[in-house]
Motif scaffolding. Structure first.
Motif, PDB file in Angstrom:
ATOM      1  N   GLN A  54       0.829  -1.209   0.000  1.00  0.00           N
ATOM      2  CA  GLN A  54       0.000   0.000   0.000  1.00  0.00           C
ATOM      3  C   GLN A  54       0.862   1.257   0.000  1.00  0.00           C
ATOM      4  OE1 GLN A  54      -2.451  -0.623   3.451  1.00  0.00           O
ATOM      5  NE2 GLN A  54      -3.746  -2.154   2.450  1.00  0.00           N
ATOM      6  N   GLN A  55       1.956   1.229   0.747  1.00  0.00           N
ATOM      7  CA  GLN A  55       2.836   2.401   0.847  1.00  0.00           C
ATOM      8  C   GLN A  55       3.448   2.781  -0.491  1.00  0.00           C
ATOM      9  OE1 GLN A  55       5.593   1.098   3.860  1.00  0.00           O
ATOM     10  NE2 GLN A  55       4.296   1.762   5.566  1.00  0.00           N
ATOM     11  N   VAL A  56       3.760   1.787  -1.318  1.00  0.00           N
ATOM     12  CA  VAL A  56       4.432   2.061  -2.596  1.00  0.00           C
ATOM     13  C   VAL A  56       3.483   1.959  -3.783  1.00  0.00           C
ATOM     14  CG1 VAL A  56       6.669   1.320  -1.694  1.00  0.00           C
ATOM     15  CG2 VAL A  56       5.217  -0.341  -2.900  1.00  0.00           C
ATOM     16  N   GLY A  57       2.199   1.713  -3.516  1.00  0.00           N
ATOM     17  CA  GLY A  57       1.239   1.530  -4.596  1.00  0.00           C
ATOM     18  C   GLY A  57       1.502   0.252  -5.366  1.00  0.00           C
ATOM     19  N   GLY A  58       1.923  -0.790  -4.639  1.00  0.00           N
ATOM     20  CA  GLY A  58       2.326  -2.040  -5.280  1.00  0.00           C
ATOM     21  C   GLY A  58       1.337  -3.178  -5.106  1.00  0.00           C
ATOM     22  N   THR A  59       1.778  -4.362  -5.483  1.00  0.00           N
ATOM     23  CA  THR A  59       0.970  -5.580  -5.468  1.00  0.00           C
ATOM     24  C   THR A  59       1.634  -6.615  -4.579  1.00  0.00           C
ATOM     25  OG1 THR A  59       0.221  -5.164  -7.734  1.00  0.00           O
ATOM     26  CG2 THR A  59       0.000  -7.416  -6.916  1.00  0.00           C
ATOM     27  N   SER A  60       0.875  -7.207  -3.663  1.00  0.00           N
ATOM     28  CA  SER A  60       1.439  -8.206  -2.744  1.00  0.00           C
ATOM     29  C   SER A  60       1.561  -9.561  -3.434  1.00  0.00           C
ATOM     30  CB  SER A  60       0.576  -8.330  -1.486  1.00  0.00           C
ATOM     31  OG  SER A  60      -0.728  -8.766  -1.804  1.00  0.00           O
ATOM     32  N   MET A  61       2.751 -10.159  -3.328  1.00  0.00           N
ATOM     33  CA  MET A  61       3.029 -11.424  -3.993  1.00  0.00           C
ATOM     34  C   MET A  61       3.770 -12.348  -3.032  1.00  0.00           C
ATOM     35  SD  MET A  61       4.262  -9.936  -7.707  1.00  0.00           S
ATOM     36  CE  MET A  61       3.503 -11.163  -8.741  1.00  0.00           C
ATOM     37  N   VAL A  62       3.348 -13.611  -3.012  1.00  0.00           N
ATOM     38  CA  VAL A  62       3.989 -14.634  -2.188  1.00  0.00           C
ATOM     39  C   VAL A  62       4.636 -15.666  -3.091  1.00  0.00           C
ATOM     40  CG1 VAL A  62       3.534 -16.605  -0.664  1.00  0.00           C
ATOM     41  CG2 VAL A  62       2.553 -14.368  -0.123  1.00  0.00           C
ATOM     42  N   ILE A  63       5.915 -15.930  -2.845  1.00  0.00           N
ATOM     43  CA  ILE A  63       6.633 -17.006  -3.539  1.00  0.00           C
ATOM     44  C   ILE A  63       6.649 -18.203  -2.598  1.00  0.00           C
ATOM     45  CG2 ILE A  63       8.792 -17.715  -4.627  1.00  0.00           C
ATOM     46  CD1 ILE A  63       9.445 -14.598  -4.725  1.00  0.00           C
ATOM     47  N   THR A  64       6.109 -19.332  -3.057  1.00  0.00           N
ATOM     48  CA  THR A  64       6.063 -20.518  -2.208  1.00  0.00           C
ATOM     49  C   THR A  64       6.302 -21.761  -3.058  1.00  0.00           C
ATOM     50  OG1 THR A  64       4.816 -21.609  -0.421  1.00  0.00           O
ATOM     51  CG2 THR A  64       3.549 -20.867  -2.342  1.00  0.00           C
ATOM     52  N   ILE A 121      13.286 -13.579  -8.462  1.00  0.00           N
ATOM     53  CA  ILE A 121      12.839 -12.318  -7.877  1.00  0.00           C
ATOM     54  C   ILE A 121      13.132 -11.131  -8.791  1.00  0.00           C
ATOM     55  CG2 ILE A 121      13.168 -10.756  -5.901  1.00  0.00           C
ATOM     56  CD1 ILE A 121      13.696 -13.367  -4.234  1.00  0.00           C
ATOM     57  N   HIS A 122      14.354 -11.054  -9.309  1.00  0.00           N
ATOM     58  CA  HIS A 122      14.730  -9.895 -10.128  1.00  0.00           C
ATOM     59  C   HIS A 122      14.223 -10.005 -11.566  1.00  0.00           C
ATOM     60  CE1 HIS A 122      17.323  -7.154 -12.442  1.00  0.00           C
ATOM     61  NE2 HIS A 122      17.414  -6.457 -11.329  1.00  0.00           N
ATOM     62  N   ASP A 123      14.606 -11.090 -12.268  1.00  0.00           N
ATOM     63  CA  ASP A 123      14.240 -11.225 -13.680  1.00  0.00           C
ATOM     64  C   ASP A 123      12.803 -11.711 -13.866  1.00  0.00           C
ATOM     65  OD1 ASP A 123      16.816 -10.452 -14.177  1.00  0.00           O
ATOM     66  OD2 ASP A 123      17.540 -12.442 -14.733  1.00  0.00           O
ATOM     67  N   GLY A 124      12.409 -12.737 -13.109  1.00  0.00           N
ATOM     68  CA  GLY A 124      11.076 -13.306 -13.277  1.00  0.00           C
ATOM     69  C   GLY A 124       9.963 -12.367 -12.855  1.00  0.00           C
ATOM     70  N   LEU A 125      10.129 -11.750 -11.686  1.00  0.00           N
ATOM     71  CA  LEU A 125       9.069 -10.911 -11.136  1.00  0.00           C
ATOM     72  C   LEU A 125       9.338  -9.415 -11.280  1.00  0.00           C
ATOM     73  CD1 LEU A 125       8.452 -12.945  -7.861  1.00  0.00           C
ATOM     74  CD2 LEU A 125       6.842 -12.671  -9.740  1.00  0.00           C
ATOM     75  N   GLU A 126      10.564  -9.082 -11.654  1.00  0.00           N
ATOM     76  CA  GLU A 126      10.985  -7.676 -11.679  1.00  0.00           C
ATOM     77  C   GLU A 126      10.673  -7.013 -10.339  1.00  0.00           C
ATOM     78  OE1 GLU A 126       9.587  -5.599 -15.107  1.00  0.00           O
ATOM     79  OE2 GLU A 126      10.383  -7.067 -16.508  1.00  0.00           O
ATOM     80  N   CYS A 127      10.974  -7.754  -9.279  1.00  0.00           N
ATOM     81  CA  CYS A 127      10.673  -7.308  -7.916  1.00  0.00           C
ATOM     82  C   CYS A 127      11.863  -6.537  -7.350  1.00  0.00           C
ATOM     83  CB  CYS A 127      10.348  -8.517  -7.035  1.00  0.00           C
ATOM     84  SG  CYS A 127      10.164  -8.112  -5.301  1.00  0.00           S
ATOM     85  N   ARG A 128      11.569  -5.363  -6.788  1.00  0.00           N
ATOM     86  CA  ARG A 128      12.597  -4.539  -6.144  1.00  0.00           C
ATOM     87  C   ARG A 128      12.306  -4.347  -4.662  1.00  0.00           C
ATOM     88  NH1 ARG A 128      13.622  -5.895 -10.500  1.00  0.00           N
ATOM     89  NH2 ARG A 128      14.318  -4.681 -12.296  1.00  0.00           N
ATOM     90  N   LEU A 152      24.814  -8.554   0.651  1.00  0.00           N
ATOM     91  CA  LEU A 152      25.017  -8.492  -0.794  1.00  0.00           C
ATOM     92  C   LEU A 152      25.012  -7.056  -1.294  1.00  0.00           C
ATOM     93  CD1 LEU A 152      22.752 -11.445  -2.050  1.00  0.00           C
ATOM     94  CD2 LEU A 152      25.221 -11.464  -1.595  1.00  0.00           C
ATOM     95  N   ASP A 153      24.364  -6.184  -0.526  1.00  0.00           N
ATOM     96  CA  ASP A 153      24.351  -4.745  -0.832  1.00  0.00           C
ATOM     97  C   ASP A 153      23.941  -4.476  -2.280  1.00  0.00           C
ATOM     98  OD1 ASP A 153      24.623  -2.038  -0.299  1.00  0.00           O
ATOM     99  OD2 ASP A 153      26.747  -1.994  -0.853  1.00  0.00           O
ATOM    100  N   ARG A 154      22.734  -4.950  -2.624  1.00  0.00           N
ATOM    101  CA  ARG A 154      22.233  -4.765  -3.982  1.00  0.00           C
ATOM    102  C   ARG A 154      21.382  -3.506  -4.063  1.00  0.00           C
ATOM    103  NH1 ARG A 154      21.214 -10.270  -7.168  1.00  0.00           N
ATOM    104  NH2 ARG A 154      20.141  -8.757  -8.468  1.00  0.00           N
ATOM    105  N   PRO A 155      21.817  -2.533  -4.859  1.00  0.00           N
ATOM    106  CA  PRO A 155      21.049  -1.291  -4.979  1.00  0.00           C
ATOM    107  C   PRO A 155      19.704  -1.473  -5.681  1.00  0.00           C
ATOM    108  CG  PRO A 155      22.882  -1.311  -6.531  1.00  0.00           C
ATOM    109  CD  PRO A 155      23.056  -2.497  -5.653  1.00  0.00           C
ATOM    110  N   ASP A 156      19.532  -2.621  -6.386  1.00  0.00           N
ATOM    111  CA  ASP A 156      18.281  -2.868  -7.121  1.00  0.00           C
ATOM    112  C   ASP A 156      17.240  -3.567  -6.250  1.00  0.00           C
ATOM    113  OD1 ASP A 156      19.528  -5.303  -6.854  1.00  0.00           O
ATOM    114  OD2 ASP A 156      19.325  -5.903  -8.947  1.00  0.00           O
ATOM    115  N   LEU A 157      17.520  -3.710  -4.943  1.00  0.00           N
ATOM    116  CA  LEU A 157      16.598  -4.437  -4.078  1.00  0.00           C
ATOM    117  C   LEU A 157      16.467  -3.746  -2.732  1.00  0.00           C
ATOM    118  CD1 LEU A 157      14.895  -7.119  -3.890  1.00  0.00           C
ATOM    119  CD2 LEU A 157      16.865  -8.069  -2.661  1.00  0.00           C
ATOM    120  N   GLU A 158      15.231  -3.358  -2.405  1.00  0.00           N
ATOM    121  CA  GLU A 158      14.962  -2.852  -1.055  1.00  0.00           C
ATOM    122  C   GLU A 158      14.506  -4.028  -0.208  1.00  0.00           C
ATOM    123  OE1 GLU A 158      12.294   0.353   1.499  1.00  0.00           O
ATOM    124  OE2 GLU A 158      12.161   0.352  -0.690  1.00  0.00           O
TER     125      GLU A 158
END
Length: 202
Positions: A54-64, A121-128, A152-158
């Protein structure tokens, strides 16, 4: 919660073929776990996921996973609290919008945390935006914990973490629920699940 209709992606092939932007997903906000029992700890994690979305105007997704990873890594899975169909239904009732349901096989078990991060997470979902539970981990040897991913200190992932939910001083987890079932402590099981336990196998 529970007002959305759950959308399910089954397997890596479908994940790679799915155009999430075309499906209206602009900002995926993800978490990962097996979610066996969908207990109060899971509900707390999903609430934190929904709040962040809600804070980022995003969509909730669960990987299981359709099957327990220990079935492959150890050759024996723990007794399941809930079958896949029940897990999906309960996640939908909690308000999760999308579930990525992967088959855990020998190939996936060999992936490093970094490869899983890149491929799924990154390529499949384009999740940041990735929310980790207190006991969440992925990748070979379950190395991909919150602490490890931070390094890992990845700038493309919060990255954020969701704290454990405590019942009578104990962190609620699927393992804790199983232990209480083995001890016959149904009162405590009910408190952890927030509902009476039913032994549903299908």
């Amino acid at each position: 919660m529970g007002s959305v209709s759950l959308k399910i992606i089954r397997g890596l092939s479908q994940l790679r073929e799915t155009d999430f932007s075309g499906a209206g997903v602009e900002i995926p906000v993800c978490t990962i776990g097996f979610f066996d029992g969908v207990h109060r700890g899971h509900a707390s994690l999903v609430r934190d996921l929904a709040t962040w979305a809600q804070q980022v105007g995003g969509t909730s997704m669960v990987i299981t996973f359709a099957n327990h990873p220990k079935e492959i890594t150890l050759g024996q899975a723990p007794a399941m609290l809930t079958p896949v169909s029940t897990r999906l239904q309960q996640l939908e009732e909690l308000g999760v919008e999308w579930v990525i349901l992967l088959e855990f096989d020998e190939d996936l078990a060999s992936w490093s945390a970094e490869k899983f991060l890149d491929e799924v997470i990154h390529d499949g979902l384009e999740c940041r935006h990735l929310l980790m539970g207190f006991d969440s981990a992925f990748g070979q040897g379950a190395r991909g914990t919150y602490d490890y991913l931070q390094k890992l200190d990845r700038p493309d992932l919060e990255l954020r973490s969701s704290p454990p939910l405590l019942v009578e001083g104990e962190a609620v987890s699927s393992s804790a629920v199983r232990a209480c079932l083995q001890e016959g402590d149904l009162r405590r099981v009910t408190r952890m699940l927030d509902r009476p336990y039913t032994d549903r196998k299908s």
